[in-house]
Design a protein around this motif. Sequence first.
Motif, PDB file in Angstrom:
ATOM      1  N   TYR A 156      -5.288  -3.272  -7.600  1.00  0.00           N
ATOM      2  CA  TYR A 156      -3.770  -3.325  -8.003  1.00  0.00           C
ATOM      3  C   TYR A 156      -3.940  -2.288  -9.348  1.00  0.00           C
ATOM      4  N   TRP A 185       4.158  -3.997  -3.772  1.00  0.00           N
ATOM      5  CA  TRP A 185       4.051  -3.309  -2.518  1.00  0.00           C
ATOM      6  C   TRP A 185       4.601  -3.112  -1.851  1.00  0.00           C
ATOM      7  N   VAL A 241       0.397  -2.057  -5.064  1.00  0.00           N
ATOM      8  CA  VAL A 241      -0.776  -2.634  -4.816  1.00  0.00           C
ATOM      9  C   VAL A 241      -1.645  -1.488  -3.371  1.00  0.00           C
ATOM     10  N   ILE A 247      -3.581  -3.241   0.737  1.00  0.00           N
ATOM     11  CA  ILE A 247      -2.883  -4.176   1.623  1.00  0.00           C
ATOM     12  C   ILE A 247      -3.778  -3.823   3.493  1.00  0.00           C
ATOM     13  N   PHE A 255       1.239 -11.445   0.006  1.00  0.00           N
ATOM     14  CA  PHE A 255       0.837 -10.698  -1.074  1.00  0.00           C
ATOM     15  C   PHE A 255       0.504 -11.540  -2.502  1.00  0.00           C
TER      16      PHE A 255
END
Length: 284
Positions: free
Chosen positions: A40, A134, A167, A172, A199
């Motif tokens: 992050y 994200w 993200v 991912i 997520f």
Amino acid sequence: MTSRRLRWIFLLLLSLTLLLWYSRLSMSGVTMVNTGVRGYVRVSPGQVGQILHLHCTRCAVVSSSGQMLGSGRGSEIDRQECVIRMNVAPTRGFEADVGNRSTVRVVSHTSVPHLLKKEEYFFGHDADTLYVVWGPERNMRQDGKGRVFNALVKLAMKYPRVRIYVVTHEKIQYCDSVFQNETGKNRMKSGAFLSTGFFTMILALDVCDSILVYGMIDGSYCSNSNRTSVPYHYYESSRLDECMMYGVHERAKRGGHRFITEKSIYRRWASQGRLQFAYPNWSP
């Protein structure tokens, strides 16, 4: 000579004492240096690469599901150290059921335009909230061609107090690998997109010691003949039925979320002890 030897013995004993003390802290779970949560990265002009620093002993993860209507769990949710919400689900007008505090919001790239439409609410009323966004690489790329990332940069410049994180592509990919390990199916080949809920659960496992989940139903709930019909979102009471929406996505050949499959994964995670489904209550 004797004095020098005594001094060395004293320093050696002191070093051993400090070493044992540090080891005991490490074994008890106390972290001496917070190195941050990788995966992050903060959107902050001039501070590229700042990783997320967040740790919570006890978290409330609040779903946007219509299951929350009439729950009366608002004060219970607000009592937790950290409260994690999803996308643009409001608290105003729903405090009795969903609480008022928001520590973190996990936001889909598709929900960023909705944030922009209500800037004053999210970045004024919720100015202390940390946002984690994200999205696919095409929208989040940082070379000037990522449409959603560019919008987040503008937000970060306009509201320097607000903490916005994205993200990373690597995180991912990690989430994709978790989905495949849990289901045996390649997420992309199966035509599925991970949901914001997925997520959110990954983030909660990254930053929380224990997690209370609100509003997430059991994966078998929609197949029960005596189930109660509730709206997909608690703040959109006139919209689609939750189970109908889940069924459409679960059967979609391309572009659907696998909500029911994901909840089966959460059930297995709950059996490991860190997750507890507080409302509706169901055990792993």
